[in-house]
Every structure is written in C-alpha cells, then in structure tokens.
Design an enzyme around this catalytic site. Structure first.
Site, short mmCIF file in Angstrom:
data_model
loop_
_atom_site.label_atom_id
_atom_site.label_comp_id
_atom_site.label_asym_id
_atom_site.label_seq_id
_atom_site.Cartn_x
_atom_site.Cartn_y
_atom_site.Cartn_z
N ASP A 78 17.40 9.18 71.60
CA ASP A 78 17.42 10.39 70.78
C ASP A 78 17.76 10.02 69.32
OD1 ASP A 78 17.34 13.52 71.15
OD2 ASP A 78 19.09 13.13 69.89
N TYR B 37 19.88 17.37 61.79
CA TYR B 37 18.45 17.70 61.69
C TYR B 37 18.09 18.08 60.25
CZ TYR B 37 18.33 17.69 66.78
OH TYR B 37 18.42 17.30 68.09
N HIS C 262 14.98 12.02 79.14
CA HIS C 262 15.45 11.82 77.78
C HIS C 262 16.85 11.22 77.69
CE1 HIS C 262 15.43 12.55 73.51
NE2 HIS C 262 16.51 13.29 73.59
#
Ligand SMILES: *[C@@H]1O[C@H](CO)[C@@H](O)[C@H](O)[C@H]1NC(C)=O
Length: 471
Positions: A232, A379, A436
């Site tokens: 990630d 982000y 993930h």
C-alpha cells in the site's frame, strides 16, 4: 448493441489516452531523481531535534477507555441495510451490529494492549515529529557467523504497525541452511500522522517526504545498509526511499508494485487488454485486465481516495468522533481489499480471514491516537501537482527488487510493465492466495518470500561486488 459497444470502447480509449497525456504532463521527469531536504514538520519554528531514543509503551488511562465505551454504548440504532444486500452499498449494518457487540462485551483492551506491547517500542524526534517504531531483534542464540540485517517494514492506510505482529517473529527467527547466513532485525515505524507517530503541523508531508523522515530514523539507529519492505502506501514510500537512497537499500521488497500509467504504458496496457501476450509472459495473462472491467472497478472502489485526496479534514471529523463509524469506514476496506468478490457477502467475508479482535486492534490504534484525519491527509499530500511533478513516478528504481503479487491485490502488472520502472527485479512471486494486506493476511507466505528474496539479493550483490561481504 454492437454500435453501442464500439462507441463505448472509443470513449474508453479516449479517456485512457487522455488520462495518460495528462499524467505525462503532471509527472514530467528531468532525468535526475529528486533529492529532498529535511524539512521541519513540527509545531512552530524549527529548532534542533531531541535525538534521544526513548522506550515506549502503549498505555491509556481508564477515562479514555471509559469514553470509548460510553460512545459505543450511545451508538444510535443503525440504518438497516437494503434487503438482500451484502457490502455493495458499503459496510452492512447488520454485521456492524455484531462488530459493535463484540467490541463492547468481548474485546479486552487490557489484554490486547499487553499483546501490542509485546515487541520493544521506542520514539525519537525527527524533523520536529515524535516518531514511534517497533525495534525487534533476534532473541535466540545466534548460529556461528550469523549476520544480522536490518529490515524497515512500512505499512499503509488504513493499516498500522499492527499488520506486522504475526510477520515480525518469522523475520527475527533464524532459519537453517546455507542460504540463510543471516537473520533480520525489524524496524517498523508508525508512519508520521499514523498511530503513535506525530502528524505534521504544516502542509507538504507526502510519501516522498515520509521517506526522508524514515531514512533519518534508520540513520539515527546507526544503520547504513538494510532492506525495505512495504505494501500500500508503504510500497510507494519504500519505492521513493530506494530512489533517493540507493546506497542504503540492499534490496526493496514490495507487495503491491505498480508502475504508473504514462501515455506509453497506457497504450501498452490497452493493447494488452485485447492481446495479452503482446505485453506478458505465459501465465501472466490474468494481469492484463479488460479495460472496461478495470475502469468500472476503479470507479466503484476509489471514492474514498478522492475524498481523502481532496477533503480529508471533513470526513475526519466524523471518524474521530464516532468509534463505530471509524470501524465501518476502515473495515469496509479490509473486506474489499482482501477479496473484492466478498462485497456480495453479508459479513463482507471478514471472518473468513480475520479474527475480529485482530481487526479491532488496528481500529483501536486509530481511535486512541485520534489519527483518522492526519492519516488520510497522506492522500492529499501525495496526489497533488507539486508532489506528482517531482518526478518520482517516472524515475527508475535501480536497487535489487523483489515483488510479490497476491491474486486479490487491487491491481497487478506483468513483468514487462514492472520492468519499465524497477530495473533490477531479481525475484517475482505469485502467491497462491491473499490480497491487499499481505503481512496481516498471509504472514507465513510473506515471510518466506522476504527470506528467499534476501537470499537472492545476497547472491546477486556478491556476484556484482565480490569484494564486499554482504551477509
Ligand atoms: C456500557 O453499557 C454496559 C451495559 O449496559 C454497562 O455495563 C457499562 O458500564 C457501560 N459503560 C460505560 C462506560 O458507561
């Protein structure tokens, strides 16, 4: 129908090309890997860091836990899910009720805190931020000649160091055989703004800037050569780390490796979606996705990313105020991230893979530290013009690299595409299972893969530089 299909295909091709052109424009690469300075992220004007390394234990007073339980007790009756629906509209509130009941009556923080404190932890100040990290060393008697090599483990969002608790013992336990004249010593930091690490007080702490902070951490611990592993955000930060500090990184191991689609790559991927073997080796056809499927998957599953890349502080208010809201928001990702097809199940498939207490440990780390907002800001700080135009997305990675592809990962790419960025892939594994959250889901497979990669890295480097004793 045929005409409609054709029109749709043309629109998609144009969109993909348009995105590629825009991406190219955003990520112009001058040819040199950017070198970032050590900026000050702390509150107020910059001053010298307190460089001491201080032992740390997680320890919350009773009133913090009481406050949590009052909030859990006061949870309003959930809005019922639509009939016959699983996780397609988001976290199913029937199952959320079970999570809530478990949290209130069965989850013992006292016990879990002990578990979370089972590895040695420390904090130290870097660029104005108190950075928390696990530092776990081999505890057995070392076999003769054993070389201990550090490995930096990097988590992502919505994860934490909790993802590594099952992996760490498997890395710090030596293995028999001539391939393994080494064992690992683990450094697993909480990313700045995550869990027990402080958050930046000013804008600009994106993935690459985090790599600078974490490089200073390794330097502070006295390490010059080490492995870096991540998934990630950890894989992006790890990649930036290897780009900026190739002399320090013996090898880079990634689960979730992606080469960002420049126009050339975008065209290759499109060609590959029609004629897989144009861009992939035998057996890799599954990594050449039909464009339409990929696009609709991305539209369905990346809403959170757009929110967090634009207005993290707004949704952060709610997540910092409601523990069950935080759990729903985060655990939904553990469902889809682990297996996208579990969306149709009423419990999101979560119990197929995880124990609720393990999932709640991770939620507790976000809750107790109040780090929802600051974690999501990564982000915003990374998906912006300034960060994207630094050139990291296009700059090559020249260090020895190992990549694990897990079948349920959000996106995997064929070797030919990965090789465009990662110039020295010496190890590429396809896991039989997992998604993930590799470390949390498949600690044994991941540990085995890291060991194997490290052994190959050792051989590769020894062949290249016979004068250096690697390990
Ligand atoms: C929450 O509710 C339970 C059950 O009604 C009760 O035993 C407990 O004391 C409450 N917790 C707090 C902190 O008020």
């Amino acid at each position: 129908m045929v005409v409609r299909g054709l029109v749709l295909s043309v629109v998609i091709v144009l969109l993909a090309v348009g995105a590629g052109v825009y991406y190219d424009h955003l990520t112009a690469f001058s040819g040199a890997v950017p070198q970032l300075t050590e900026e000050w992220w702390g509150v107020g004007p910059s001053r010298a860091d307190d460089t001491s390394i201080i032992p740390f234990k997680i320890n919350y007073p009773k009133q913090v836990l009481d406050d949590l339980h009052i909030r859990l007790n006061n949870t309003r009756v959930f809005h019922p899910p639509l009939e016959g629906v699983g996780f397609e509209y988001g976290f199913n509130t029937k199952f959320l009720q079970k999570v809530l009941d478990f949290w209130k009556t069965k989850y013992s923080w006292e016990e879990r805190q002990k578990y979370l404190n089972s590895f040695p932890q420390f904090t130290t100040e870097i660029q104005g931020l108190k950075i928390h990290f696990i530092h776990a060393k081999i505890t057995q008697t070392k076999k003769p000649g054993l070389k201990v090599v550090p490995i930096l483990l990097l988590h992502g969002w919505p994860g934490s160091v909790r993802e590594f608790y099952e992996l760490i013992p498997k890395l710090i336990t030596q293995r028999p055989g001539p391939d393994f004249p080494f064992a690992f010593e683990v450094v697993a930091p909480s990313l700045p703004g995550y869990g027990f690490s402080e958050a930046a007080a000013r804008p600009g702490l994106g993935a690459a800037q985090m790599a600078v902070v974490l490089h200073s951490l390794m330097e502070r611990l006295g390490y010059d050569k080490y492995f870096v592993q991540g998934g990630d955000w950890g894989s992006i930060i790890g990649t930036n780390f290897a780009q900026m500090y190739p002399d320090n990184v013996i090898g880079l191991h990634l689960n979730m490796a992606n080469v960002q689609p420049t126009i050339g790559i975008q065209l290759k991927l499109m060609a590959g979606s029609l004629y897989p073997r144009l861009i992939c080796d035998e057996g890799e056809e599954k990594f050449t996705y039909p464009m339409l499927d990929k696009l609709s998957f991305l539209l369905e599953e990346t809403g959170y990313l757009h929110i967090q890349a634009t207005k993290p502080d707004t949704v952060g208010v709610a997540l910092r105020d409601s523990p069950i809201g935080l759990a729903a928001y985060i655990l939904e990702k553990f469902s889809t991230g682990t297996n996208p097809s579990w969306k149709s199940l009423s419990d999101g498939g979560l119990l197929k893979k995880y124990k609720l207490e393990d999932l709640l440990d991770n939620i507790m780390i976000y809750w107790l530290t109040g780090s929802a907002t600051s974690s999501m800001r990564l982000y915003s700080e990374s998906f912006n013009k300034k960060h994207m135009s630094m050139g990291f997305n296009k700059a090559p990675v020249t260090v020895v690299t190992g990549i694990a592809r897990l079948p349920n990962e959000i996106a995997n790419q064929p070797r030919s595409i990965l090789g465009l960025k990662f110039k020295k892939i010496v190890h590429l594994t396809d896991f039989p299972t997992g998604g993930h959250f590799a470390a949390f889901e498949e600690p044994k497979l991941l540990a085995d893969d890291i060991w194997k990669f490290a052994s190959i890295a050792n051989h590769t480097l020894t062949l290249e530089h016979p004068d250096v004793k690697w390990f």
